[in-house]
Design a protein around this motif. Structure first.
Motif, PDB file in Angstrom:
ATOM      1  N   ILE A  42     -70.077  22.862 -27.751  1.00 54.85           N
ATOM      2  CA  ILE A  42     -69.996  22.326 -26.398  1.00 54.85           C
ATOM      3  C   ILE A  42     -71.268  21.579 -26.017  1.00 54.85           C
ATOM      4  CG2 ILE A  42     -70.834  24.488 -25.363  1.00 54.85           C
ATOM      5  CD1 ILE A  42     -68.297  21.984 -23.865  1.00 54.85           C
ATOM      6  N   ASP A  43     -72.419  22.039 -26.509  1.00 55.88           N
ATOM      7  CA  ASP A  43     -73.679  21.367 -26.172  1.00 55.88           C
ATOM      8  C   ASP A  43     -73.811  20.031 -26.883  1.00 55.88           C
ATOM      9  OD1 ASP A  43     -74.680  23.257 -24.341  1.00 55.88           O
ATOM     10  OD2 ASP A  43     -75.279  24.567 -25.985  1.00 55.88           O
ATOM     11  N   ILE A  44     -73.235  19.920 -28.079  1.00 52.73           N
ATOM     12  CA  ILE A  44     -73.187  18.625 -28.749  1.00 52.73           C
ATOM     13  C   ILE A  44     -72.260  17.685 -27.982  1.00 52.73           C
ATOM     14  CG2 ILE A  44     -72.382  17.422 -30.814  1.00 52.73           C
ATOM     15  CD1 ILE A  44     -75.040  18.678 -31.221  1.00 52.73           C
ATOM     16  N   LEU A  45     -71.125  18.203 -27.522  1.00 54.32           N
ATOM     17  CA  LEU A  45     -70.185  17.380 -26.764  1.00 54.32           C
ATOM     18  C   LEU A  45     -70.802  16.915 -25.450  1.00 54.32           C
ATOM     19  CD1 LEU A  45     -66.780  19.216 -27.337  1.00 54.32           C
ATOM     20  CD2 LEU A  45     -67.732  17.234 -28.530  1.00 54.32           C
ATOM     21  N   ARG A  46     -71.622  17.747 -24.832  1.00 57.18           N
ATOM     22  CA  ARG A  46     -72.322  17.317 -23.611  1.00 57.18           C
ATOM     23  C   ARG A  46     -73.232  16.128 -23.914  1.00 57.18           C
ATOM     24  NH1 ARG A  46     -71.614  21.121 -19.574  1.00 57.18           N
ATOM     25  NH2 ARG A  46     -71.287  23.275 -20.259  1.00 57.18           N
ATOM     26  N   GLY A  47     -73.864  16.155 -25.079  1.00 53.62           N
ATOM     27  CA  GLY A  47     -74.710  15.042 -25.470  1.00 53.62           C
ATOM     28  C   GLY A  47     -73.904  13.771 -25.658  1.00 53.62           C
ATOM     29  N   PHE A  48     -72.741  13.880 -26.302  1.00 50.06           N
ATOM     30  CA  PHE A  48     -71.869  12.724 -26.453  1.00 50.06           C
ATOM     31  C   PHE A  48     -71.454  12.167 -25.091  1.00 50.06           C
ATOM     32  CE2 PHE A  48     -70.710  14.370 -30.815  1.00 50.06           C
ATOM     33  CZ  PHE A  48     -71.193  13.270 -31.499  1.00 50.06           C
ATOM     34  N   ALA A  49     -71.114  13.068 -24.170  1.00 42.46           N
ATOM     35  CA  ALA A  49     -70.699  12.634 -22.836  1.00 42.46           C
ATOM     36  C   ALA A  49     -71.833  11.914 -22.117  1.00 42.46           C
ATOM     37  CB  ALA A  49     -70.231  13.839 -22.012  1.00 42.46           C
ATOM     38  N   TYR A  50     -73.054  12.419 -22.293  1.00 44.45           N
ATOM     39  CA  TYR A  50     -74.212  11.779 -21.661  1.00 44.45           C
ATOM     40  C   TYR A  50     -74.432  10.383 -22.234  1.00 44.45           C
ATOM     41  CZ  TYR A  50     -78.932  11.162 -19.829  1.00 44.45           C
ATOM     42  OH  TYR A  50     -80.039  10.679 -19.180  1.00 44.45           O
ATOM     43  N   ILE A  51     -74.276  10.233 -23.537  1.00 44.84           N
ATOM     44  CA  ILE A  51     -74.401   8.923 -24.173  1.00 44.84           C
ATOM     45  C   ILE A  51     -73.347   7.974 -23.607  1.00 44.84           C
ATOM     46  CG2 ILE A  51     -74.114   7.660 -26.338  1.00 44.84           C
ATOM     47  CD1 ILE A  51     -76.754   9.138 -26.105  1.00 44.84           C
ATOM     48  N   ASP A  52     -72.115   8.460 -23.429  1.00 46.34           N
ATOM     49  CA  ASP A  52     -71.062   7.624 -22.855  1.00 46.34           C
ATOM     50  C   ASP A  52     -71.421   7.190 -21.433  1.00 46.34           C
ATOM     51  OD1 ASP A  52     -69.514   7.687 -25.100  1.00 46.34           O
ATOM     52  OD2 ASP A  52     -68.195   9.293 -24.410  1.00 46.34           O
ATOM     53  N   ASP A  53     -72.015   8.090 -20.673  1.00 49.26           N
ATOM     54  CA  ASP A  53     -72.422   7.754 -19.294  1.00 49.26           C
ATOM     55  C   ASP A  53     -73.472   6.641 -19.300  1.00 49.26           C
ATOM     56  OD1 ASP A  53     -70.719   9.679 -18.377  1.00 49.26           O
ATOM     57  OD2 ASP A  53     -72.268  11.179 -17.993  1.00 49.26           O
ATOM     58  N   ILE A  54     -74.432   6.732 -20.215  1.00 52.78           N
ATOM     59  CA  ILE A  54     -75.463   5.695 -20.315  1.00 52.78           C
ATOM     60  C   ILE A  54     -74.821   4.347 -20.621  1.00 52.78           C
ATOM     61  CG2 ILE A  54     -77.427   4.863 -21.677  1.00 52.78           C
ATOM     62  CD1 ILE A  54     -78.345   7.716 -22.022  1.00 52.78           C
ATOM     63  N   LYS A  55     -73.879   4.330 -21.540  1.00 54.62           N
ATOM     64  CA  LYS A  55     -73.216   3.085 -21.917  1.00 54.62           C
ATOM     65  C   LYS A  55     -72.454   2.488 -20.739  1.00 54.62           C
ATOM     66  CE  LYS A  55     -72.709   4.339 -26.799  1.00 54.62           C
ATOM     67  NZ  LYS A  55     -71.754   4.694 -27.885  1.00 54.62           N
ATOM     68  N   GLU A  56     -71.768   3.340 -19.975  1.00 54.53           N
ATOM     69  CA  GLU A  56     -70.989   2.857 -18.842  1.00 54.53           C
ATOM     70  C   GLU A  56     -71.884   2.284 -17.749  1.00 54.53           C
ATOM     71  OE1 GLU A  56     -68.421   5.900 -17.423  1.00 54.53           O
ATOM     72  OE2 GLU A  56     -67.344   6.130 -19.335  1.00 54.53           O
ATOM     73  N   VAL A  57     -73.043   2.913 -17.531  1.00 55.59           N
ATOM     74  CA  VAL A  57     -73.942   2.468 -16.474  1.00 55.59           C
ATOM     75  C   VAL A  57     -74.713   1.213 -16.869  1.00 55.59           C
ATOM     76  CG1 VAL A  57     -75.971   3.105 -15.107  1.00 55.59           C
ATOM     77  CG2 VAL A  57     -74.162   4.794 -15.496  1.00 55.59           C
TER      78      VAL A  57
END
Length: 221
Positions: A42-57
């Motif tokens: 789950i902590d790796i998936l949180r990192g992936f989600a954060y990377i996706d947020d950076i890309k979207e912003v």
């Protein structure tokens, strides 16, 4: 599960050619060291989600950030940690306290624990060339707890940063209260501390942009 397996499962849209290119580039980095980080999935998936947020912003401002990967995030967090120590922003006691706190918060939950169960079984024992007898034999069986939520995430780091942490851990020994840390555990603590802050405080665009700038991404002119 390795880094490439996790990334493949998450980014299925990536082509085989792109994934192969990433692996080849990693092999060509001769001054790097491959290490395995033990974390909850789950902590790796949180990192992936954060990377996706950076890309979207920042996709339109920093178009190159579409290549951003969680390995980049972990690397820059680790390098920032080393930089703070190098610049004297934290003394040895402060760094030791940070690691000891991280050990209690994160590492203890990741440690593999074993429970011992005693059982008695009847086995056929040979007592002579042609004679056998049934005997009760007590056995100790090691039962490992379910580790399905734990993965081993393989990633490359610059060898000079790894060596600096080895030196740091040697210097921190008087302040660690008998606890021993590996380089991998230091990296995991640094990453999980960051992810915990994101989880509790939410995203910060300034932090996101600082990550991109430190990784060398350029604004579109």
């Amino acid at each position: 599960m390795t880094y490439y397996e996790v990334r493949y499962n998450y980014y299925k849209k990536n082509t085989f050619v792109n994934r192969l290119k990433d692996k080849i580039e990693a092999v060509l980095e001769l001054d790097t060291v491959a290490i395995s980080l033990k974390m909850k999935h789950i902590d790796i998936l949180r990192g992936f989600a954060y990377i996706d947020d950076i890309k979207e912003v920042f996709e339109k401002v920093y178009p190159g950030c579409l290549k951003l990967d969680i390995a980049d995030l972990i690397n820059i967090l680790f390098q920032d940690f080393v930089k703070q120590i190098k610049n004297g922003d934290q003394n040895h006691k402060e760094v030791a306290d940070f690691l000891l706190d991280g050990n209690l918060r994160y590492l203890h939950l990741l440690k593999k624990r074993r429970s011992t169960n005693e059982s008695t079984q009847r086995k056929l024992q040979q007592i002579s060339t042609y004679s056998f007898v049934l005997e009760d034999v007590e056995e100790t069986i090691q039962v490992e707890e379910d580790m399905n939520e734990i993965i081993f995430y393989d990633i490359l780091f610059k060898e000079k940063f790894i060596n600096r942490i080895k030196i740091l851990l040697y210097d921190l020994e008087p302040y660690l209260k008998g606890e021993n840390f590996s380089v991998e555990e230091v990296i995991v603590i640094r990453y999980l501390n960051f992810i915990e802050r994101i989880r509790t405080e939410g995203n910060n665009p300034q932090v996101m942009e600082a990550i991109l700038l430190n990784l060398g991404y350029k604004k579109e002119l």
